[in-house]
Design a protein around this motif. Structure first.
Motif, mmCIF file in Angstrom:
data_model
loop_
_atom_site.group_PDB
_atom_site.id
_atom_site.type_symbol
_atom_site.label_atom_id
_atom_site.label_comp_id
_atom_site.label_asym_id
_atom_site.label_seq_id
_atom_site.Cartn_x
_atom_site.Cartn_y
_atom_site.Cartn_z
ATOM 1 N N GLU A 121 -10.841 -14.968 -2.665
ATOM 2 C CA GLU A 121 -8.851 -14.821 -3.834
ATOM 3 C C GLU A 121 -8.656 -13.546 -4.436
ATOM 4 N N GLY A 122 -10.061 -12.442 -4.644
ATOM 5 C CA GLY A 122 -9.534 -11.005 -5.004
ATOM 6 C C GLY A 122 -9.284 -10.236 -3.722
ATOM 7 N N THR A 123 -9.785 -10.858 -2.807
ATOM 8 C CA THR A 123 -9.033 -9.691 -1.551
ATOM 9 C C THR A 123 -7.991 -9.843 -0.952
ATOM 10 N N VAL A 124 -7.067 -11.257 -0.962
ATOM 11 C CA VAL A 124 -6.264 -11.465 -0.980
ATOM 12 C C VAL A 124 -5.421 -10.805 -1.762
ATOM 13 N N GLU A 125 -5.446 -11.153 -3.413
ATOM 14 C CA GLU A 125 -4.995 -10.468 -4.514
ATOM 15 C C GLU A 125 -4.194 -9.317 -4.576
ATOM 16 N N ALA A 126 -5.311 -8.434 -3.945
ATOM 17 C CA ALA A 126 -5.621 -7.076 -3.473
ATOM 18 C C ALA A 126 -5.133 -7.001 -2.116
ATOM 19 N N PHE A 127 -5.229 -7.158 -1.144
ATOM 20 C CA PHE A 127 -4.041 -6.964 -0.096
ATOM 21 C C PHE A 127 -2.604 -6.940 -0.575
ATOM 22 N N ARG A 128 -2.511 -8.191 -1.707
ATOM 23 C CA ARG A 128 -0.456 -8.170 -1.692
ATOM 24 C C ARG A 128 -0.393 -6.992 -2.623
ATOM 25 N N ARG A 129 -1.313 -6.589 -3.121
ATOM 26 C CA ARG A 129 -0.769 -6.198 -4.378
ATOM 27 C C ARG A 129 -0.536 -4.605 -3.516
ATOM 28 N N ALA A 130 -1.418 -3.842 -2.532
ATOM 29 C CA ALA A 130 -1.609 -2.706 -1.917
ATOM 30 C C ALA A 130 -0.408 -3.125 -1.135
ATOM 31 N N GLU A 131 -0.147 -4.093 -0.098
ATOM 32 C CA GLU A 131 1.779 -4.177 0.206
ATOM 33 C C GLU A 131 2.616 -3.917 -0.690
ATOM 34 N N GLN A 132 2.631 -4.277 -1.035
ATOM 35 C CA GLN A 132 3.982 -4.020 -2.618
ATOM 36 C C GLN A 132 3.912 -2.489 -3.121
ATOM 37 N N LEU A 133 3.041 -1.738 -3.357
ATOM 38 C CA LEU A 133 3.252 -0.374 -3.487
ATOM 39 C C LEU A 133 3.153 0.005 -2.339
ATOM 40 N N VAL A 134 2.621 -0.002 -1.037
ATOM 41 C CA VAL A 134 2.953 0.441 0.256
ATOM 42 C C VAL A 134 4.449 -0.103 0.442
ATOM 43 N N SER A 135 5.506 -0.814 -0.224
ATOM 44 C CA SER A 135 7.392 -1.068 0.051
ATOM 45 C C SER A 135 7.571 -0.354 -0.786
ATOM 46 N N GLN A 136 6.665 0.124 -1.951
ATOM 47 C CA GLN A 136 7.345 0.979 -2.998
ATOM 48 C C GLN A 136 7.432 2.282 -3.518
ATOM 49 N N ARG A 137 6.401 3.022 -1.265
ATOM 50 C CA ARG A 137 6.156 3.485 -0.974
ATOM 51 C C ARG A 137 5.715 4.948 -2.417
ATOM 52 N N LEU A 179 -3.729 2.670 -1.210
ATOM 53 C CA LEU A 179 -5.306 3.269 -0.804
ATOM 54 C C LEU A 179 -6.075 3.046 -2.038
ATOM 55 N N ARG A 180 -6.180 3.105 -2.910
ATOM 56 C CA ARG A 180 -7.170 2.815 -3.901
ATOM 57 C C ARG A 180 -7.661 1.134 -3.501
ATOM 58 N N VAL A 181 -6.131 0.475 -4.012
ATOM 59 C CA VAL A 181 -6.116 -0.903 -4.013
ATOM 60 C C VAL A 181 -6.823 -1.145 -2.680
ATOM 61 N N LEU A 182 -6.867 -0.484 -1.384
ATOM 62 C CA LEU A 182 -6.920 -1.261 -0.434
ATOM 63 C C LEU A 182 -8.387 -1.059 -0.437
ATOM 64 N N GLU A 183 -9.504 -0.219 -0.738
ATOM 65 C CA GLU A 183 -10.823 0.047 -0.365
ATOM 66 C C GLU A 183 -11.436 -1.211 -0.664
ATOM 67 N N PRO A 184 -11.849 -1.705 -1.522
ATOM 68 C CA PRO A 184 -11.796 -3.041 -1.621
ATOM 69 C C PRO A 184 -12.451 -3.655 -0.502
ATOM 70 N N VAL A 185 -11.181 -4.284 -0.251
ATOM 71 C CA VAL A 185 -10.572 -5.064 0.593
ATOM 72 C C VAL A 185 -10.810 -4.860 2.131
ATOM 73 N N LYS A 210 -9.912 -7.143 10.681
ATOM 74 C CA LYS A 210 -8.751 -7.398 10.339
ATOM 75 C C LYS A 210 -7.184 -6.902 10.912
ATOM 76 N N PRO A 211 -6.373 -6.847 11.987
ATOM 77 C CA PRO A 211 -5.397 -6.514 11.858
ATOM 78 C C PRO A 211 -4.532 -5.939 11.367
ATOM 79 N N SER A 212 -4.336 -6.849 10.581
ATOM 80 C CA SER A 212 -3.692 -7.406 9.287
ATOM 81 C C SER A 212 -4.074 -5.927 8.063
ATOM 82 N N VAL A 213 -5.275 -5.960 7.857
ATOM 83 C CA VAL A 213 -5.694 -4.900 6.747
ATOM 84 C C VAL A 213 -5.532 -3.596 7.639
ATOM 85 N N GLN A 214 -5.602 -3.003 9.246
ATOM 86 C CA GLN A 214 -4.951 -2.150 9.560
ATOM 87 C C GLN A 214 -3.821 -1.484 10.164
ATOM 88 N N LEU A 215 -3.411 -2.667 9.930
ATOM 89 C CA LEU A 215 -1.816 -2.708 9.697
ATOM 90 C C LEU A 215 -0.974 -1.538 8.453
#
Length: 126
Positions: free
Chosen positions: A4-20, A26-32, A39-44
């Motif tokens: 659950e924490g991994t998914v939440e961190a991934f979603r947060r990182a997606e938002q941050l990338v979308s917000q430029r 990248l900091r949020v993605l470290e534990p992910v 996982k290809p989605s993580v690499q993307l």
């Protein structure tokens, strides 16, 4: 980290990338990354964050990794081409973007990317 924490961190990182805000992403993605690096989605997402933060060699590595998983991933090819283009590697970029366009022929963004790089090569050379 829990699933659950991994998914939440991934979603947060997606938002941050979308917000430029790629460095924050990248900091949020470290534990992910340590949990689900393959996982290809993580690499993307990782590649996009690197791309937007101008860490182009790292972005290239992430996109190439995706293509190891799935050589038919047209979006990974497109963004890899854009990454190579930003590095001044126009012939390599054109090859990737051409493949992406072949796989996704009716997407105007792909056609525009290919036209742009072809024009650059025609006017300035590789």
């Amino acid at each position: 980290m829990t699933t659950e924490g991994t998914v939440e961190a991934f979603r947060r990182a997606e938002q941050l990338v979308s917000q430029r805000r790629p460095l924050e992403a990248l900091r949020v993605l470290e534990p992910v990354i340590s949990e689900v690096e393959d996982k290809p989605s993580v690499q993307l997402l990782l590649g996009r964050a690197y791309f937007f933060s101008a860490q182009l060699r790292r972005a290239e590595e992430a996109f190439r990794r995706i293509l190891e998983f799935d050589p038919s991933d047209h979006y990974a090819r497109l963004i890899l081409g854009r990454t190579l283009q930003r590095q001044g590697r126009y012939n390599e970029a054109r090859a990737q973007i051409r493949l992406a366009t072949t796989m996704q022929p009716h997407d105007p963004a792909y056609q525009e990317a290919l036209s742009e790089i072809n024009a650059h090569i025609a006017t300035k050379g590789a």
